[in-house]
Design an enzyme around this catalytic site. Structure first.
Site, PDB file in Angstrom:
ATOM      1  N   GLY A  90       0.758  -1.247   0.000  1.00  0.00           N
ATOM      2  CA  GLY A  90       0.000   0.000   0.000  1.00  0.00           C
ATOM      3  C   GLY A  90       0.785   1.291   0.000  1.00  0.00           C
TER       4      GLY A  90
ATOM      5  N   PRO B 114       4.510  -4.996  -0.873  1.00  0.00           N
ATOM      6  CG  PRO B 114       6.632  -4.064  -1.083  1.00  0.00           C
ATOM      7  CD  PRO B 114       5.901  -5.195  -0.429  1.00  0.00           C
TER       8      PRO B 114
ATOM      9  NE  ARG C 244      -0.277   2.393  -5.946  1.00  0.00           N
ATOM     10  CZ  ARG C 244      -1.386   2.396  -6.691  1.00  0.00           C
ATOM     11  NH1 ARG C 244      -1.398   3.012  -7.842  1.00  0.00           N
ATOM     12  NH2 ARG C 244      -2.470   1.792  -6.256  1.00  0.00           N
TER      13      ARG C 244
ATOM     14  CB  CYS D 112     -15.499   4.453 -30.277  1.00  0.00           C
ATOM     15  SG  CYS D 112     -14.537   4.398 -31.778  1.00  0.00           S
TER      16      CYS D 112
HETATM   17  N1  LLP Z   1      -1.462  -7.058  -0.656  1.00  0.00           N
HETATM   18  C1  LLP Z   1      -2.783  -7.218  -0.918  1.00  0.00           C
HETATM   19  C2  LLP Z   1      -3.557  -8.167  -0.139  1.00  0.00           C
HETATM   20  C3  LLP Z   1      -3.400  -6.434  -1.930  1.00  0.00           C
HETATM   21  O1  LLP Z   1      -4.704  -6.570  -2.156  1.00  0.00           O
HETATM   22  C4  LLP Z   1      -2.620  -5.517  -2.672  1.00  0.00           C
HETATM   23  C5  LLP Z   1      -3.215  -4.678  -3.742  1.00  0.00           C
HETATM   24  C6  LLP Z   1      -1.250  -5.412  -2.372  1.00  0.00           C
HETATM   25  C7  LLP Z   1      -0.709  -6.196  -1.357  1.00  0.00           C
HETATM   26  C8  LLP Z   1      -0.339  -4.466  -3.096  1.00  0.00           C
HETATM   27  O2  LLP Z   1      -0.712  -3.131  -2.913  1.00  0.00           O
HETATM   28  P1  LLP Z   1       0.258  -1.941  -3.388  1.00  0.00           P
HETATM   29  O3  LLP Z   1       1.525  -2.023  -2.594  1.00  0.00           O
HETATM   30  O4  LLP Z   1       0.510  -2.145  -4.846  1.00  0.00           O
HETATM   31  O5  LLP Z   1      -0.519  -0.714  -3.117  1.00  0.00           O
HETATM   32  N2  LLP Z   1      -5.279  -1.328  -9.645  1.00  0.00           N
HETATM   33  C9  LLP Z   1      -5.213  -0.351  -8.590  1.00  0.00           C
HETATM   34  C10 LLP Z   1      -4.551  -0.907  -7.344  1.00  0.00           C
HETATM   35  C11 LLP Z   1      -5.218  -2.141  -6.790  1.00  0.00           C
HETATM   36  C12 LLP Z   1      -4.520  -2.743  -5.593  1.00  0.00           C
HETATM   37  C13 LLP Z   1      -5.070  -4.069  -5.219  1.00  0.00           C
HETATM   38  N3  LLP Z   1      -4.432  -4.738  -4.106  1.00  0.00           N
HETATM   39  C14 LLP Z   1      -4.497   0.902  -9.121  1.00  0.00           C
HETATM   40  O6  LLP Z   1      -4.143   0.943 -10.298  1.00  0.00           O
HETATM   41  O7  LLP Z   1      -4.347   1.878  -8.401  1.00  0.00           O
END
Ligand code: LLP
Length: 434
Positions: A238, A289, A291, A358
């Site tokens: 996150g 992580p 993103r 479109c």
């Molecule tokens: N762990 C779990 C249980 C998750 O559901 C997620 C992301 C992560 C880790 C990784 O989260 P991050 O570190 O990447 O924030 N498509 C969306 C983001 C969806 C995230 C879903 N779960 C976007 O483009 O912003």
């Protein structure tokens, strides 16, 4: 920090001129910086050096085989969410023995695949899922290691579609029923209680919700550890990245210009805030992580098709569309758009940056001020390494983009642009229409 910057007037990824990459492989094309990814992994690992930490890269953010191999070489394991992702890790020549398998809808076949490949642990989202894992493990004559996902009911203050830690989300079980869920799990013959997990949302730009959630969950973790001898606590992923000032944020000076209290989230601040809260548990700490590790390590290159000057507005029509980068259409997400050839003598213009698909939703930016660019010129979408290519589709019969990996002055095509023949390969016309 990242490795995209202008060398003179030409935008480079590390030591590679991006215009040259676009000329060779066409557009739209995603380009990733291997050094940026390595730096991100190292910074995060260092930030938690006082703990026994394992970084499980959430590969849903970017699951290219080349990147998976790079991550495995850097010592991370993976946060997996499907049988397909397990098979990708194996196809990249790695293994899932230190990886975790998450997701609310694991099928029997996926559970079996994970068990046969000795996944480190299952992150369980519900009691029926626990029963199913117990059943499949029994059939295979093994014990399945599990952690239950706790929903701490903390507001991550992020976009509604990517917040997951509130009690009205589909994820996890409430903190109040954790003790009974673990008691039930511990009685199942083919389940081994190994850990506990939480994740509150994605693209968090402040540390407050992370510390709030950890503080809320730690007493429960300590109790469960005493009762069942847990091995690990996964605090999820996150950590947010910079979208608005993405290019400038490649430079350390950009970060240093903030007073410490106002600085956007960094892995160092994240580690420093959480380490004291987690240290006394004496558990292995897992981070998931996605993103943060790849987001600022990738750009999407696109070419201008037309500059359409309307009565009210200008429209910059480019050759990338919402099928290539869905985030703006899906979440109103902001991506900075910069020219590959910087020319400060040119005036700025204001335009909507749109794709050829479109529908009106195929819009990357409204009333965006950028350097004037015209037909045939190239632009880059910054911070496109996470949830870019992996969320692409074939809408309007547009094949998926190409992907290129850069390291220093080397670069290679890691995924060729999808051809029309590949797009229709599984389709057929039924006999009754012949
Ligand atoms: N762990 C779990 C249980 C998750 O559901 C997620 C992301 C992560 C880790 C990784 O989260 P991050 O570190 O990447 O924030 N498509 C969306 C983001 C969806 C995230 C879903 N779960 C976007 O483009 O912003």
């Amino acid at each position: 920090m990242h490795h995209f910057s202008y060398h003179g007037s030409a935008l480079h990824c590390e030591d590679v001129d991006l215009a040259g990459v676009a000329r060779l492989y066409g557009t739209p094309t995603y380009v990733y910086s291997a050094t940026t990814i390595a730096d991100n992994v190292t910074r995060l690992q260092r930030s938690f050096r006082e703990l026994d930490v394992q970084v499980c890269y959430a590969m849903k953010a970017n699951s290219s085989l080349a990147l998976l191999r790079h991550f495995a070489n850097l010592g991370t394991s993976f946060d997996l969410v499907s049988g397909g992702e397990i098979r990708r890790v194996l196809a990249a020549g790695s293994e899932v023995k230190a990886s975790v398998f998450a997701g609310v809808g694991k099928s029997e076949a996926e559970i079996e695949l994970a068990l046969k490949n000795e996944v480190f642990s299952f992150h369980v989202e519900s009691e029926p899922e626990l029963a199913r894992i117990n059943y499949v493990a029994g059939r295979l004559g093994v014990k399945a290691p599990i952690a239950i996902r706790i929903n701490p009911n903390v507001d991550a203050k992020t976009h509604a579609k990517i917040t997951t830690g509130k009690s009205d989300n589909k994820f996890g079980i409430p903190l109040a029923v954790a003790a009974s869920a673990y008691e039930a799990a511990s009685k199942l013959p083919h389940i081994r209680v190994a850990g506990i997990q939480m994740h509150i949302g994605s693209q968090l730009t402040t540390i407050g919700p992370f510390t709030e959630a950890v503080k809320k969950v730690v007493p429960v973790v300590a109790q469960l550890q005493a009762d069942y001898g847990l091995e690990y606590f996964s605090i999820g992923g996150g950590i947010g990245i910079i979208y608005e000032d993405a290019l400038a944020s490649g430079d350390q000076a950009w970060w240093d210009a903030f007073p410490a209290a106002e600085r956007p989230i960094t892995p160092e601040a994240y580690g420093a805030a959480l380490t004291p809260l987690l240290k006394d548990l004496g558990l292995k700490i897992m981070l998931e992580p996605g993103r943060f590790l790849v987001g600022n390590a990738g750009v999407m290159l696109s070419r201008v098709e037309y500059l359409k000057r309307g009565a009210q507005k200008n429209f910059l029509v480019i050759d990338a569309a919402m099928n290539d980068l869905a985030r703006p259409a899906m979440y109103d997400a902001y991506h900075e758009v910069v020219p590959l050839q910087r020319d400060t003598s040119r005036a700025a213009m204001t335009a909507d940056i749109v794709g050829p698909i479109c529908e009106s939703g195929d819009c990357f930016a409204k009333d965006r001020e950028i350097q004037s660019v015209g037909e045939g010129e190239l632009v880059a979408f910054m911070s496109a390494g996470a949830y870019g290519y992996t969320m692409s589709s074939r809408y309007n019969t547009r094949g998926t983009a190409a992907e290129v990996l850069v390291q220093g002055s080397s670069f290679e095509l890691i995924n060729a642009r999808e051809t029309f023949e590949q797009m229709i390969a599984n389709e057929k016309i039924p006999a009754f229409l012949a």
